[in-house]
Design an enzyme around this catalytic site. Sequence first.
Site, PDB file in Angstrom:
ATOM      1  N   LEU A 757      42.151  48.473  39.666  1.00 12.40           N
ATOM      2  CA  LEU A 757      42.490  48.646  38.250  1.00 12.40           C
ATOM      3  C   LEU A 757      41.612  47.747  37.397  1.00 12.40           C
ATOM      4  CD1 LEU A 757      44.307  49.586  35.879  1.00 12.40           C
ATOM      5  CD2 LEU A 757      45.865  47.707  36.480  1.00 12.40           C
ATOM      6  N   ASP A 758      41.795  46.452  37.532  1.00  6.42           N
ATOM      7  CA  ASP A 758      41.022  45.446  36.807  1.00  6.42           C
ATOM      8  C   ASP A 758      40.751  44.318  37.788  1.00  6.42           C
ATOM      9  OD1 ASP A 758      40.010  43.476  35.180  1.00  6.42           O
ATOM     10  OD2 ASP A 758      41.745  43.372  33.841  1.00  6.42           O
ATOM     11  N   PRO A 759      39.568  44.360  38.451  1.00  2.00           N
ATOM     12  CA  PRO A 759      38.403  45.182  38.114  1.00  2.00           C
ATOM     13  C   PRO A 759      38.447  46.567  38.773  1.00  2.00           C
ATOM     14  CG  PRO A 759      37.864  43.719  39.922  1.00  2.00           C
ATOM     15  CD  PRO A 759      39.277  43.392  39.529  1.00  2.00           C
ATOM     16  N   ASP A 762      38.613  49.577  34.682  1.00  3.60           N
ATOM     17  CA  ASP A 762      38.110  49.019  33.423  1.00  3.60           C
ATOM     18  C   ASP A 762      36.601  49.166  33.337  1.00  3.60           C
ATOM     19  OD1 ASP A 762      37.739  47.222  35.522  1.00  3.60           O
ATOM     20  OD2 ASP A 762      38.122  45.435  34.308  1.00  3.60           O
TER      21      ASP A 762
END
Length: 1056
Positions: A757-759, A762
Amino acid sequence: MLARGVRSAFRASRVSLAARERASLSFLGASDVGLEQFDDLTTMVPAARNPFYSTTRKPLNSFRFFSTTSSSYEGNGVIGIVRESYTKWERRVPLTPEQVRTLVRDHGYTVQIQPSNKRIFTNKEYEAAGATVQDDLSEACLILGVKQVEEDKLLPNKSYMFFSHTIKGQPENMSLLQSLLSSNIRLFDYECIKRPDGKRLVAFGKFAGIAGMINTFIGVGQQLLQSGYSTPFLNSPSSYMYRDLVAAKFGISSMGRDIANGGLPSSLEPLVFAFTGKGNVAEGAREIFELLPHKWVRREELDELKKSKGPHECVYGILVEQGDMVKLKSETMEEHLARKTHDVEHYRANPALYEAIFHEVMAPHVNVLVNGMYWDQRYPRLLTKSQVKDLYSEDNNSFLCLADISCDIGGSVEFLEKSTTVEMPYFHYDPLSDTVSDIPMSEGISVMGVDILPSELPRESSKHFGDALMPLLHEIVGEGRGEEVGEELKNACITAGGQLAENFRYIDQLKRDYFKAQDKIDSQEDHLMLELDGHLFDSGLINHVLDLIESNECKMEIVECNVGGVLGDTKKTTQAVLKVSNSLLSYGDLRAVAKKVEDLVELLPNAEAKIKVYGGGGNGAGGSTAKVTDLKQKQVLLLGSGKVAISFAEYIGRRDDRKVVVCGNVGEEVRDVTGYAKHAEGVVFDVAGDKEKLKGLVEQSDVVVSLLPAPFHPMVGEMAIESGVNMCTASYVSDGIQELDGRLREKGLKILNEVGLDPGMDHMSAMKIMDDIKARGGKISHFESVCGGLPAPEAANNPLMYKFSWSPMGVLTASQNDALYLRDGETVSIEGAELLNNARDLYSFPTMNLECLANRNSLVYRELYDIPDADTIFRGTIRFRGFSEQMYGIKKMGLLDDVRCEGGGEWRDVVAGMNVPAETKAFMDWLGVEKEGLMVSDRESVVKSFCSLLEDRMTLGEAERDMVLMHHDIRGEFSDGRLEKHQSSLQVFGEGKGGMTAMCKTVGYTAAIGTEMILDGDIKDTGVLTPMEKGIYERALDLLEGEGLVFEESCEVVQR
């Protein structure tokens, strides 16, 4: 060799359209009929040879709708339910688990349902109700969906029920209609199932009204805030954020109590909600409105009401009647207003004799218009742009909000210029400048036009829908029934036997016009897909296959070809997918050709090949799979068995040619994760400690995926290099991983990092926008990106409005990191000790009260993203508003200090000497730290004990959902003075009830897709990689969209 084979296959494809059409006519006994006479074919072919001839049936105008397949729709007691794919928000179902239980238990039916992770009801609930959860619905005689079924997923010769949106000749669905006809499908459209009085029997209208009214309060609250008023409306969430309708009504009633007890601001005029329409939509809207303290008023009372002074402890409603909307042109306004009754039938029959008056007699007094009326071009508009502009020009800007539940774009209310989305339900309209914006305006109208409102209340709308549908099913599904149905279903049948039903033959010409305009008239011929994997070229197999296809006079199209090579001492195989068709051959004939290819593969053992045959579209039965050799599946080694691993295993384990080996320290977790994959095995051992066992597993794998803590990745990476195996992680590239880059390149291997997801998501979503701007000659002047994992609004039920889905210590530590970012050309530095005191409000998701905290060093992204011209570079973490203030108070108390606990081991001893800030007291009371008997868990550390307390009290409950939010604000400048303002938002909810969390979906599916791209050879680069390259992120984002993880994007262009 390849060239000769491909050339021969293409020679076989060059059968002219005219020749194929003449051959088709010859098959029907009409060889002398010219091509230009197709429209009259049924009247020219003798009855004995015309399979469509009937003395009681009028001939159709289009030959292309006919089918030589015999029509048999006899019931067999098996019902199928498809997986919805129309939109990520479509969580409704045609039948609930309880309704399925009734069908199975009381009627003896079999119900088969395709698995789905986004339905409002889980797969396990359906299994518990007696349904079989499986992809294959070929046994079902009736297949149910809610919205349109994808064309390539249609099964021939079946009965279907869904909303097809074809009866008005909607261009976007004419291709679907063609597929229904060509596949001999009998379609019953819910929209056409009506009672004898003409009212729809199976509909969601009331729930559109309910959801629309709930969402209306959001726009009212936002627009009042823009005018300087803080009201209880501001805290109203969207309808989809409630778990069910009961919770929604409780929330609205609670807001109503706030209005009744505290009143609205004294200087605020009485709020008048006007309702149009008398059907189910309007009924649902009024049902929710009446949960607030309210008074219904008449038009004659509005003048005096608007003069009354506040504070008002209720809201006011008015039902808009015909006499409030229009008058006869021949009457004066005084004559009209003096009338007591109005002739509705006369108005409907003679709309040209009437003119609009709503803008004069109602609009000046109305604050909120809830529009649920039917309208078409024959009637005067309820409100035009010029009329509302006149209102605002006269300094009457009381009109705050339009909630157009009918969602009639450019219809009865002219300034509804576009539909809005579930995530962003409002745009904002300025009547004076006739402009729209996604950003709230201090003077203007909030406008809602969401076109899938019932999907925001999927639980109740599904039950209501299924209750209406259940009595109709027996006519189609019952053993020996199905061929003849009652009037209600007969009138709703759009296609059957390859033809349009009598009532819907008018669609014929609309459809033909569409295909001519699109140049897409297609015979929808049968075809097969052959998937070959092996040493296709050096063995000569590919040429033999192509020659065989050509000798059987079939067309061949190479859909995909991934050529293998040599990696070290290993020869990689080639994968090819061939589409084989012949308009003159039946499906059975094509299958005979495929069988010859299968036999050929077995005769060439040196090719070490396998073949799969997939049945294609057209009129054939299709869908079979033949596996000739059982070669070794590609094996994915998954290290880590936490919650994120569930979605990874489910995705990778879907295909028969893959196997997931799940490794972890906890047997129960490993078994749970393994159960989500179609082909999997679990290995329980000390993954970090037993290196010998780990190395052996790595050597047996095609890809190793590490979801272990980041410090273990370099060790796994070393083993992967030694074993000649590629690797994937969801973590940031560490120094230890980066050091492996040279050795990876030497061996032609790769480690794909930062695919979570993050990272992960994004990077990919941001780079997609920025690369596009750069490709068009622009430069990035502004970059902001925020992300957060939160409880869903209904689960944010503690004073901190947070739940922990991972280590509380990690959350608390992250809230004290130093931060560095760029804002309008100025570098901003925040010491970790003051980070919580520097949160700022976030308005990217206007239906929620949010804030964000700066996330570490944002300046490194100037180089990583290649955005040297940006004067703002900011990355942040999202929390609900108030989180940081309370956490800062906790910090000031000393609860985040790693010091020994004072006192006798109870929490009340620890906090006895602490100064509790006012903003934190409610949270401390909720935790109960001053109550007798609450013991600390670790007397040596305050912060560790506090983390243990938080983990005990603030984890998600079994039925609670989490939520993931991400938003980018990216601006690009161009040499001609243009400024593009790009917004990109992601909003994902967990499933609750033990289903996948939002964090699980976003991290696990992303990592799985990265792994799949490695397995399928989609990533050619070697070394240490991240998903910032176009070749990776484009494909990955497409695949994520297929899992319902979709970024909603918008762009506003400003000329500077």
